[in-house]
Write a protein that holds these residues in place. Structure first.
Motif, PDB file in Angstrom:
ATOM      1  N   PHE A 151     -10.954  -0.368 -24.918  1.00  0.00           N
ATOM      2  CA  PHE A 151     -11.606   0.821 -25.598  1.00  0.00           C
ATOM      3  C   PHE A 151     -12.517   0.112 -26.813  1.00  0.00           C
ATOM      4  CE2 PHE A 151      -8.504   2.975 -23.128  1.00  0.00           C
ATOM      5  CZ  PHE A 151      -9.065   4.115 -22.654  1.00  0.00           C
ATOM      6  N   ALA A 152     -12.488  -1.310 -26.767  1.00  0.00           N
ATOM      7  CA  ALA A 152     -13.446  -1.855 -27.777  1.00  0.00           C
ATOM      8  C   ALA A 152     -14.642  -1.398 -27.991  1.00  0.00           C
ATOM      9  CB  ALA A 152     -13.295  -3.317 -27.671  1.00  0.00           C
ATOM     10  N   GLU A 153     -15.630  -0.938 -27.090  1.00  0.00           N
ATOM     11  CA  GLU A 153     -16.839  -0.258 -27.269  1.00  0.00           C
ATOM     12  C   GLU A 153     -16.858   1.061 -27.561  1.00  0.00           C
ATOM     13  OE1 GLU A 153     -18.537  -0.768 -23.317  1.00  0.00           O
ATOM     14  OE2 GLU A 153     -18.727  -2.971 -23.281  1.00  0.00           O
ATOM     15  N   ASN A 154     -15.830   1.770 -27.777  1.00  0.00           N
ATOM     16  CA  ASN A 154     -15.662   3.190 -28.383  1.00  0.00           C
ATOM     17  C   ASN A 154     -16.103   3.012 -29.749  1.00  0.00           C
ATOM     18  OD1 ASN A 154     -15.287   4.087 -25.656  1.00  0.00           O
ATOM     19  ND2 ASN A 154     -13.505   5.243 -26.439  1.00  0.00           N
ATOM     20  N   CYS A 189     -15.966   4.595 -33.262  1.00  0.00           N
ATOM     21  CA  CYS A 189     -15.347   5.793 -34.148  1.00  0.00           C
ATOM     22  C   CYS A 189     -15.512   5.377 -35.620  1.00  0.00           C
ATOM     23  CB  CYS A 189     -13.900   5.913 -33.882  1.00  0.00           C
ATOM     24  SG  CYS A 189     -13.530   6.403 -31.942  1.00  0.00           S
ATOM     25  N   GLU A 190     -15.815   6.394 -36.300  1.00  0.00           N
ATOM     26  CA  GLU A 190     -16.038   6.390 -37.633  1.00  0.00           C
ATOM     27  C   GLU A 190     -14.640   6.141 -38.266  1.00  0.00           C
ATOM     28  OE1 GLU A 190     -18.569   9.656 -39.165  1.00  0.00           O
ATOM     29  OE2 GLU A 190     -20.160   9.122 -37.872  1.00  0.00           O
ATOM     30  N   ASP A 191     -14.834   5.727 -39.686  1.00  0.00           N
ATOM     31  CA  ASP A 191     -13.316   5.514 -40.183  1.00  0.00           C
ATOM     32  C   ASP A 191     -12.532   6.928 -40.253  1.00  0.00           C
ATOM     33  OD1 ASP A 191     -13.964   3.122 -40.792  1.00  0.00           O
ATOM     34  OD2 ASP A 191     -14.836   3.653 -42.880  1.00  0.00           O
ATOM     35  N   GLY A 192     -11.209   6.950 -39.782  1.00  0.00           N
ATOM     36  CA  GLY A 192     -10.518   8.097 -39.891  1.00  0.00           C
ATOM     37  C   GLY A 192     -10.668   8.934 -38.504  1.00  0.00           C
ATOM     38  N   GLU A 193     -11.711   8.575 -37.738  1.00  0.00           N
ATOM     39  CA  GLU A 193     -11.880   9.362 -36.374  1.00  0.00           C
ATOM     40  C   GLU A 193     -10.958   8.837 -35.396  1.00  0.00           C
ATOM     41  OE1 GLU A 193     -15.459  10.519 -33.382  1.00  0.00           O
ATOM     42  OE2 GLU A 193     -15.807   9.057 -34.950  1.00  0.00           O
ATOM     43  N   THR A 194     -10.405   9.699 -34.804  1.00  0.00           N
ATOM     44  CA  THR A 194      -9.306   9.482 -33.761  1.00  0.00           C
ATOM     45  C   THR A 194     -10.375   9.181 -32.265  1.00  0.00           C
ATOM     46  OG1 THR A 194      -7.856  11.174 -34.299  1.00  0.00           O
ATOM     47  CG2 THR A 194      -7.569  10.358 -32.018  1.00  0.00           C
ATOM     48  N   ASP A 195      -9.855   7.850 -31.522  1.00  0.00           N
ATOM     49  CA  ASP A 195     -10.651   7.648 -30.657  1.00  0.00           C
ATOM     50  C   ASP A 195      -9.563   8.470 -29.231  1.00  0.00           C
ATOM     51  OD1 ASP A 195     -11.116   6.645 -28.075  1.00  0.00           O
ATOM     52  OD2 ASP A 195     -11.291   4.577 -28.800  1.00  0.00           O
ATOM     53  N   TRP A 196     -10.144   9.622 -28.997  1.00  0.00           N
ATOM     54  CA  TRP A 196      -9.268  10.396 -27.934  1.00  0.00           C
ATOM     55  C   TRP A 196      -9.000  10.007 -26.783  1.00  0.00           C
ATOM     56  CZ3 TRP A 196      -6.908  14.094 -30.741  1.00  0.00           C
ATOM     57  CH2 TRP A 196      -7.572  14.515 -31.829  1.00  0.00           C
ATOM     58  N   GLN A 197     -10.134   9.137 -26.426  1.00  0.00           N
ATOM     59  CA  GLN A 197     -10.030   8.552 -24.980  1.00  0.00           C
ATOM     60  C   GLN A 197      -8.741   7.449 -25.033  1.00  0.00           C
ATOM     61  OE1 GLN A 197     -13.679   6.682 -23.873  1.00  0.00           O
ATOM     62  NE2 GLN A 197     -14.791   8.793 -23.338  1.00  0.00           N
ATOM     63  N   LYS A 198      -9.112   6.607 -26.115  1.00  0.00           N
ATOM     64  CA  LYS A 198      -7.826   5.789 -26.040  1.00  0.00           C
ATOM     65  C   LYS A 198      -6.368   6.210 -26.228  1.00  0.00           C
ATOM     66  CE  LYS A 198      -6.451   1.713 -29.024  1.00  0.00           C
ATOM     67  NZ  LYS A 198      -7.139   0.979 -30.175  1.00  0.00           N
ATOM     68  N   GLU A 199      -6.343   7.332 -26.846  1.00  0.00           N
ATOM     69  CA  GLU A 199      -4.949   8.153 -27.260  1.00  0.00           C
ATOM     70  C   GLU A 199      -4.690   8.677 -25.801  1.00  0.00           C
ATOM     71  OE1 GLU A 199      -1.635   9.754 -29.137  1.00  0.00           O
ATOM     72  OE2 GLU A 199      -3.033   8.150 -29.424  1.00  0.00           O
ATOM     73  N   ALA A 200      -5.700   9.178 -25.236  1.00  0.00           N
ATOM     74  CA  ALA A 200      -5.150   9.898 -23.988  1.00  0.00           C
ATOM     75  C   ALA A 200      -4.765   8.846 -22.976  1.00  0.00           C
ATOM     76  CB  ALA A 200      -6.478  10.534 -23.136  1.00  0.00           C
ATOM     77  N   ALA A 201      -5.302   7.715 -22.932  1.00  0.00           N
ATOM     78  CA  ALA A 201      -4.831   6.562 -21.986  1.00  0.00           C
ATOM     79  C   ALA A 201      -3.677   5.965 -22.119  1.00  0.00           C
ATOM     80  CB  ALA A 201      -5.956   5.434 -22.026  1.00  0.00           C
ATOM     81  N   ARG A 202      -3.219   5.949 -23.531  1.00  0.00           N
ATOM     82  CA  ARG A 202      -1.914   5.592 -24.123  1.00  0.00           C
ATOM     83  C   ARG A 202      -0.709   6.650 -23.519  1.00  0.00           C
ATOM     84  NH1 ARG A 202       1.663   6.915 -27.819  1.00  0.00           N
ATOM     85  NH2 ARG A 202       0.475   8.564 -28.610  1.00  0.00           N
ATOM     86  N   LYS A 203      -1.112   7.931 -23.792  1.00  0.00           N
ATOM     87  CA  LYS A 203      -0.069   9.014 -23.215  1.00  0.00           C
ATOM     88  C   LYS A 203      -0.016   8.602 -21.624  1.00  0.00           C
ATOM     89  CE  LYS A 203      -1.037  12.264 -26.662  1.00  0.00           C
ATOM     90  NZ  LYS A 203      -1.074  13.895 -26.913  1.00  0.00           N
ATOM     91  N   ALA A 204      -1.083   8.620 -20.973  1.00  0.00           N
ATOM     92  CA  ALA A 204      -1.148   8.449 -19.322  1.00  0.00           C
ATOM     93  C   ALA A 204      -0.221   7.465 -19.072  1.00  0.00           C
ATOM     94  CB  ALA A 204      -2.310   8.438 -18.816  1.00  0.00           C
ATOM     95  N   LEU A 205      -0.210   6.159 -19.940  1.00  0.00           N
ATOM     96  CA  LEU A 205       0.335   4.776 -19.509  1.00  0.00           C
ATOM     97  C   LEU A 205       2.041   4.958 -19.861  1.00  0.00           C
ATOM     98  CD1 LEU A 205      -2.517   2.656 -20.204  1.00  0.00           C
ATOM     99  CD2 LEU A 205      -1.545   2.863 -17.661  1.00  0.00           C
ATOM    100  N   MET A 206       2.360   5.671 -20.982  1.00  0.00           N
ATOM    101  CA  MET A 206       3.384   5.876 -21.623  1.00  0.00           C
ATOM    102  C   MET A 206       4.513   6.622 -20.967  1.00  0.00           C
ATOM    103  SD  MET A 206       3.891   3.565 -24.007  1.00  0.00           S
ATOM    104  CE  MET A 206       5.342   4.085 -24.785  1.00  0.00           C
ATOM    105  N   ARG A 207       3.847   7.770 -20.084  1.00  0.00           N
ATOM    106  CA  ARG A 207       4.466   8.910 -19.718  1.00  0.00           C
ATOM    107  C   ARG A 207       4.428   8.886 -18.161  1.00  0.00           C
ATOM    108  NH1 ARG A 207       6.418  10.650 -24.271  1.00  0.00           N
ATOM    109  NH2 ARG A 207       7.962  12.211 -23.069  1.00  0.00           N
ATOM    110  N   LYS A 208       5.224   9.436 -17.424  1.00  0.00           N
ATOM    111  CA  LYS A 208       5.008   9.508 -15.851  1.00  0.00           C
ATOM    112  C   LYS A 208       4.219  10.846 -15.485  1.00  0.00           C
ATOM    113  CE  LYS A 208       8.581   8.250 -13.406  1.00  0.00           C
ATOM    114  NZ  LYS A 208      10.021   8.044 -12.970  1.00  0.00           N
ATOM    115  N   PHE A 209       4.040  11.669 -16.510  1.00  0.00           N
ATOM    116  CA  PHE A 209       3.303  12.917 -16.013  1.00  0.00           C
ATOM    117  C   PHE A 209       2.069  13.141 -17.229  1.00  0.00           C
ATOM    118  CE2 PHE A 209       2.291  17.377 -16.768  1.00  0.00           C
ATOM    119  CZ  PHE A 209       1.562  17.732 -15.344  1.00  0.00           C
ATOM    120  N   CYS A 210       0.770  13.278 -17.095  1.00  0.00           N
ATOM    121  CA  CYS A 210       0.074  13.486 -18.095  1.00  0.00           C
ATOM    122  C   CYS A 210      -1.026  14.106 -17.693  1.00  0.00           C
ATOM    123  CB  CYS A 210      -0.430  12.152 -18.612  1.00  0.00           C
ATOM    124  SG  CYS A 210      -1.613  12.313 -20.093  1.00  0.00           S
TER     125      CYS A 210
END
Length: 570
Positions: free
Chosen positions: A137-140, A142-163
């Motif tokens: 997600f290096a190309e995303n 994000c301004e300072d303090g802005e959440t990278d929602w795509q990166k956060e979604a990917a983290r959840k999908a990989l950390m858990r077995k249902f997302c």
């Protein structure tokens, strides 16, 4: 509710249960009619506490019968109503009354989710995963303090077995999941033999496949890793192996899958979602993609919306929402319009449509003079038809289908899809099927597995260059294939589509036609879904007051899934 009268099947069902009952009673007869009727209206169950709802369906009955304080006791003692887990035709989980099979479907979905969300992935090197996420997600930007929602979604999908990854148009759901697939292969294991991609319709599956292919090209990973990422997507029915004997894959014969990704999950009804979850081994992972604000399935249930509400109320880490649109700027007309629709603000939505600053959204007061209206629609269709028939190749013509569409709230009536399609060439609107002609777009409405044609597939009737005879052409990967028109399964002309039929599709320009009078089908989700089919511009034809009233109406489908998820989560 669409009808105040009991339909014939509802009465037969109630009579059947009365014959089975050990102690038949008026309460049982009415409850059976109501719960049967609810299923046909898209609900999962009947809320016995909602007397107003029963009064709308069968006036003069609910207030008298359901007001009895001993109602639950009378139903239980009838002999055909059981408590949850008891094998009786009806299940009463107060105040909700279910058909047995729908209670089973709902519990199967709730049980699967609760088992999966408490099971974090074991043995995963989180520090290494974080480095992989940073790379992907290096190309995303994000301004300072802005959440990278795509990166956060990917983290959840990989950390858990249902997302669940939910988000509006242009938020990057398939872009995100392509990166999830790459990281899953790299860090968890799997390849294009046991990572499976699916969608509810053939059209949605084709769009998912195309999106994954495009996204793979820009992934920051090795060629070998890209090769291991699957591209082929199929319908859920094909994935699970539906036949007249039932599902090929089920609890006793689970899918050989380490990960299953389902796109356009808002279109999946409760029985199909239960079948999918029954077929998944506990070791596998499931990722659902969809827009929680879209229309639900045509069949019973609003499963994606219910799951999202249930998980959000429990604060589950298995729910990820993409909040930044990369397609529509926040100050674009479509961006603003879709946001006002999501919040149910009809007045603000109409202001956006009437605001001359936005050239991507337009409002037209609908002309109730039907001849005038048909002439306007005919001009739209003729212009688009001419472009299609001027194409040099079938592939070019098929590509033009994504440029324009007329969407309708209704199927029948003067402002419905059938009537608008029939305006072209003076075809009689009352005919059930139209004749074949050069440049006719067709929408397949029934699966034909032997021909690899599925509900939602769109093709074009064109003169074949070799002999000039009509053939029907369909997109196939990067090429096209052709069939004799006589081999087409059940289908319809597709210059105009209902909003329901358009789900899973995208068009550059959309004309959305709403009836000038109130209709039970008009609601916030329908208008939002129609608007968000547009990639570049949308114009809405309708009555202003009817439009604002419809935006205020949020579809409410009765189910106990939210309650079940909340209670089972503790």
């Amino acid at each position: 509710m669409s009808s105040p009268q009991s339909s014939h099947p509802d009465s037969h069902f109630a009579g059947f249960l009365m014959d089975l009952a050990e102690k038949p009673c008026p309460e049982l007869h009415l409850a059976a009619r109501l719960v049967s009727r609810q299923i046909s209206l898209g609900h999962i169950c009947l809320d016995l506490d909602d007397i107003d709802e029963s009064e709308q369906i069968f006036p003069g009955n609910g207030d008298n019968v359901f007001a009895d304080s001993s109602l639950h006791e009378k139903l239980y003692t009838s002999g055909v109503v059981g408590v949850p887990g008891e094998w009786k035709p009806l299940v009463l989980d107060p105040p909700l009354l279910y058909l047995q099979r729908f209670w089973q479907y709902e519990r199967a979905v709730a049980d699967f989710i609760l088992k999966q969300i408490v099971d974090c992935r074991q043995g995963l090197d989180e520090q290494r995963l974080c480095l992989g996420l940073d790379r992907m997600f290096a190309e995303n930007r994000c301004e300072d303090g802005e959440t990278d929602w795509q990166k956060e979604a990917a983290r959840k999908a990989l950390m858990r077995k249902f997302c669940i990854i939910t988000g509006g148009p242009g938020t990057g759901k398939t872009t995100t999941v392509a990166r999830v697939l790459a990281l899953f292969v790299e860090y968890i294991g799997g390849d294009n033999t046991n990572i499976l991609l699916a969608a509810p319709t053939g059209k949605a599956a084709a769009r998912l496949q195309e999106a994954i292919i495009r996204a793979k090209a820009s992934l920051q990973c090795s060629a070998a890793l890209k090769e291991a990422i699957p591209e082929k997507a199929v319908t859920l029915h094909r994935l699970l192996g539906w036949s007249k004997r039932g599902w090929r894959y089920n609890r006793s014969n689970p899918l050989p899958a380490s990960l299953v990704v389902v796109d356009e999950a808002s279109m999946v009804d409760l029985p199909l979602m239960a079948a999918l979850m029954h077929a998944l081994p506990l070791r596998s992972s499931l990722v659902l993609l969809g827009d929680r604000n879209q229309l639900g399935s045509v069949q019973p249930g609003a499963v994606l919306g219910d799951i999202c509400r249930g998980l959000s109320r429990t604060g589950s880490a298995s729910l990820a929402e993409l909040k930044k649109s990369y397609r529509f700027a926040s100050d674009s007309g479509i961006g603003r319009l879709s946001n006002t629709l999501k919040h149910g603000d009809g007045e603000a939505a109409l202001e956006v449509l009437l605001d001359g600053r936005f050239d991507d959204v337009v409002w037209h007061d609908i002309d109730e003079n039907i001849d005038s209206f048909r002439n306007k629609m005919r001009r739209f269709i003729r212009y688009h038809h001419k472009k299609i028939t001027s194409a040099q190749t079938p592939a070019e013509a098929l590509g033009l289908l994504g440029e324009f569409v007329i969407l309708t709230a209704l199927r029948k009536g003067p402002f419905g899809a059938e009537s608008i399609n029939a305006t072209f060439g003076g075809i009689d609107a009352d005919r059930h099927s139209v004749g074949h002609f050069h440049g006719r777009p067709v929408l397949v409405s029934r699966n034909q597995y032997s021909l690899r044609l599925y509900n939602g597939d769109v093709g074009l009737l064109l003169r074949d260059g070799k002999d000039g005879d009509l053939r029907v052409f369909f997109q196939q990967g990067t090429g096209v294939r052709k069939l004799l028109p006589a081999r087409l399964p059940q289908h319809e002309t597709a210059f105009a589509l209902t909003v329901h039929k358009s789900q899973g599709s995208e068009f550059d320009h959309v004309v959305l036609v709403l009836p000038p009078e109130a209709s039970p089908v008009l609601c916030r989700e329908l208008i939002y879904t129609g608007v968000t089919r547009a990639a570049k511009s949308v114009e809405i034809w309708g009555n202003r007051n009817v439009f604002m009233d419809a935006v205020a109406v949020k579809t409410k489908r009765r189910s106990g899934l939210v309650k079940a998820l909340r209670m089972l989560a503790g």
